[in-house]
Design an enzyme around this catalytic site. Structure first.
Site, PDB file in Angstrom:
ATOM      1  N   ASP A   1      34.626  36.555  44.914  1.00 45.78           N
ATOM      2  CA  ASP A   1      36.396  36.862  44.374  1.00 45.78           C
ATOM      3  C   ASP A   1      36.434  36.257  43.273  1.00 45.78           C
ATOM      4  OD1 ASP A   1      38.529  39.016  45.823  1.00 45.78           O
ATOM      5  OD2 ASP A   1      39.098  36.940  45.503  1.00 45.78           O
TER       6      ASP A   1
ATOM      7  N   GLU B   1      32.656  38.660  40.606  1.00 46.68           N
ATOM      8  CA  GLU B   1      33.498  39.726  40.357  1.00 46.68           C
ATOM      9  C   GLU B   1      34.084  39.312  39.364  1.00 46.68           C
ATOM     10  OE1 GLU B   1      37.858  41.595  42.246  1.00 46.68           O
ATOM     11  OE2 GLU B   1      36.897  39.742  41.985  1.00 46.68           O
TER      12      GLU B   1
HETATM   13  C1  NOJ Z   1      40.150  40.422  44.482  1.00 47.97           C
HETATM   14  C2  NOJ Z   1      40.551  41.242  45.905  1.00 47.97           C
HETATM   15  O1  NOJ Z   1      39.366  41.848  45.064  1.00 47.97           O
HETATM   16  C3  NOJ Z   1      41.586  41.377  45.329  1.00 47.97           C
HETATM   17  O2  NOJ Z   1      41.500  42.234  47.091  1.00 47.97           O
HETATM   18  C4  NOJ Z   1      42.184  39.773  46.321  1.00 47.97           C
HETATM   19  O3  NOJ Z   1      43.883  40.171  46.148  1.00 47.97           O
HETATM   20  C5  NOJ Z   1      42.334  39.222  44.919  1.00 47.97           C
HETATM   21  N1  NOJ Z   1      41.164  39.265  44.686  1.00 47.97           N
HETATM   22  C6  NOJ Z   1      42.503  37.909  45.112  1.00 47.97           C
HETATM   23  O4  NOJ Z   1      41.212  37.461  45.859  1.00 47.97           O
END
Ligand code: NOJ
Length: 556
Positions: free
Chosen positions: A198, A275
């Protein structure tokens, strides 16, 4: 082919209206039949759910709403038996404010080792009343929250790039690094096949936390902003220091990936997928250098609007950047953070990408959106590389765009002062059966978000075995893709078509080449003479031409 499951919304086994791990396990044969290789589960850890599980209070256990560790083990074993790999979500940038470390930090007070694991600072101005810098939170409002001392006086501030319940960890602290390396091992030992990391671009912040005047957005810039932020890099994104963290993690993954002695079996390919909200493809490629992660989401492709030249450009730049570091490219059109592509593409071309659609907003044209979504997916699946699918896109699900605002749960809606509706619309529970209640999502009529009436006709049981349904289209494409080895093919553009047509050849090293043609123009286009249609996202014309907003795969 990796299929994203949003655990709250895939299948509910106990009737509480929230999806869970036993529900997922029971439905895994559906994924085998769909033809994907792996599933990625959004977070299932112990969490107060302030951001739907992206606020983790215990990285080594399952939240009771989703089940138990034993349920996770069963899920892993069942998936593996079915030949499916399992990727879990890792959230290292921030924890929950209920995590024992954060609670200890609050209790220990300023300048303690406990506070060092997070980013606490004194405020600016008289009495420290102003936040330490001007950073804004991705969900809206400021990125700092002030604490209260034990004696009731105002205390230090802590940084949270997301909700106030998601304090950012301090990755300069060796304990934080050691903890996450241990968490990786914990899940690898349980048998997971990889991690989706993440906001992998956010862990390290620029020293001194300098001010930054621009707002932050999910996935990176809003469409249309220059990638270089006018020549400056945001001090909270894509700092050089993140790379040594991933090099250390890669070593850990490598230690679980012993080379196969009797040739490649695929049993030892556990992966890291970033990500990373890094719009510049060359900077993004730095996350997938051969001693870092294996894959990174390619969001510029998702952000491209329905224009042939933009699509060609996004595809070319993605390949050029990934090739430069010898990594595979990835593709994704929908996930739990964006309006589903069946709705996005039903808005006028050039419409800014909305963060949620609700009552009173311009509504997408559902038929146009679905037609374009099918064409876009067929183009994506025709490309070499790895693709990520988001649950329900194989049914052609649109976003819920008429959800009452008072049932919304995304913190974006309140934090933005009710200006951005946020992501609930793409997170609505899956329709498995065409009848109410809950469209087969669970044994009770409950669903944690309401399902739109349009989901009845799109339910799984209404599409299985139905020629021309979106589900059968996905199945055929995944089948052909696997059979022809398209994921590992090489791409070249095919000339001789009008500008508003995307035409390419995917040529696998061993296997048959496939021509992919997507027509974004107003007039039907002819296919190369002698070619045979393998699959198309919609009917061809009587004369065998490719109509507007249609993709065809041809063997030629
Ligand atoms: C990216 C995630 O995909 C999203 O859903 C989340 O709110 C943020 N990171 C914070 O963790």
């Amino acid at each position: 082919m990796i299929y994203q499951i949003y655990p709250r919304s895939w299948a509910d086994s106990n009737g509480d209206g929230i999806g869970d791990l036993p529900g997922i396990t029971a439905r895994l044969p559906y994924l085998r039949d769909l033809g994907v290789d792996a599933l990625w589960l959004s977070p299932f850890y112990v969490s107060p759910q302030a951001d739907a599980g992206y606020d983790v209070a215990d990285y080594r256990d399952i939240d009771p709403i989703f089940g138990t560790l034993a349920d996770a083990d069963t899920l892993l074993a069942t998936a593996h038996d079915l030949g499916l790999k399992v990727i879990v979500d890792l959230v290292p940038n921030h924890s929950s404010d209920q995590h024992p470390w954060f609670q200890a930090a609050l209790a220990a007070g300023p300048r303690s080792p406990e506070r060092d694991r997070y980013i606490f600072r004194d405020g600016r101005g008289p009495g420290g009343d102003l936040p330490p810098n001007n950073w804004l939170c991705v969900f809206g409002g400021q990125a700092w929250t002030r604490t209260t001392n034990a004696d009731g006086t105002d205390g230090q501030w802590y940084l949270h790039l997301f909700a106030a319940q998601q304090p950012d960890l301090n990755w300069e602290d060796p304990q934080v690094r050691a903890e996450f390396e241990d968490v990786l091992r914990f899940w690898l030992d349980r048998g997971v096949d990889g991690f989706r990391v993440d906001v992998a671009n956010a862990l390290v912040k620029e020293a001194g936390l300098p001010d930054w005047d621009e707002p932050l957005h999910l996935l990176g810039d809003v469409d249309g902003l220059p990638h270089d932020h006018h020549g400056k890099r945001p001090p909270m994104w894509d700092q050089e220091g993140v790379h040594e963290i991933y090099r250390a993690w890669r070593q850990i993954l490598n230690s679980y990936n012993p080379p196969d002695t009797a040739g490649y079996s695929g049993d030892h390919d556990r992966i890291l997928c970033a990500e990373a909200w890094v719009d510049d493809p060359d900077r993004l490629a730095r996350y997938v250098r051969d001693d870092e992660m294996h894959q990174a989401f390619n969001f510029p492709f998702l952000q491209t609007s329905w224009r042939a030249a933009e699509i060609r450009d996004a595809v070319t730049t993605s390949f050029t950047a990934a090739d430069a570091v010898g990594a595979p490219t990835t593709w994704v059109l929908s996930n739990h953070d964006v309006v589903r592509h069946a709705s996005r593409l039903g808005l006028p071309v050039g419409h800014p990408r909305p963060n949620g659609i609700g009552i009173g907003d311009q509504q997408p044209d559902a038929a146009l959106g679905l037609r374009r979504a099918r064409a876009a997916t067929a183009l994506m699946l025709g490309l070499p590389g790895s693709s990520y699918l988001y649950q329900g896109e194989e049914l052609g699900l649109p976003d819920s765009t008429d959800m009452p605002d008072d049932v919304r749960q995304d913190p974006t809606w309140p934090r933005s002062g009710h200006t951005e509706r946020g992501r609930d619309g793409c997170r609505v529970p899956m329709p498995w059966r065409g009848e109410r209640s809950s469209y087969g999502f669970g044994p009770s009529g409950q669903t944690w978000l309401p399902q739109p009436a349009s989901y009845a006709d799109l339910a799984v049981d209404r599409q299985v075995g139905v020629t021309g349904s979106t589900l059968e289209l996905y199945r055929s494409m995944l089948d052909i893709r696997r059979e022809h080895g398209l994921g590992a093919g090489s791409l070249s553009w095919l000339g001789g078509f009008p500008d508003d047509v995307v035409a390419l050849v995917n040529e696998p090293a061993s296997g048959e080449r496939v021509v992919v043609i997507t027509n974004l123009g107003a007039e039907p286009v002819a296919v190369p003479a002698g070619s045979l249609a393998l699959v198309s996202s919609g009917p061809l014309t009587e004369a065998g031409m490719v109509p507007t907003d249609t993709t065809v795969w041809l063997s030629a």
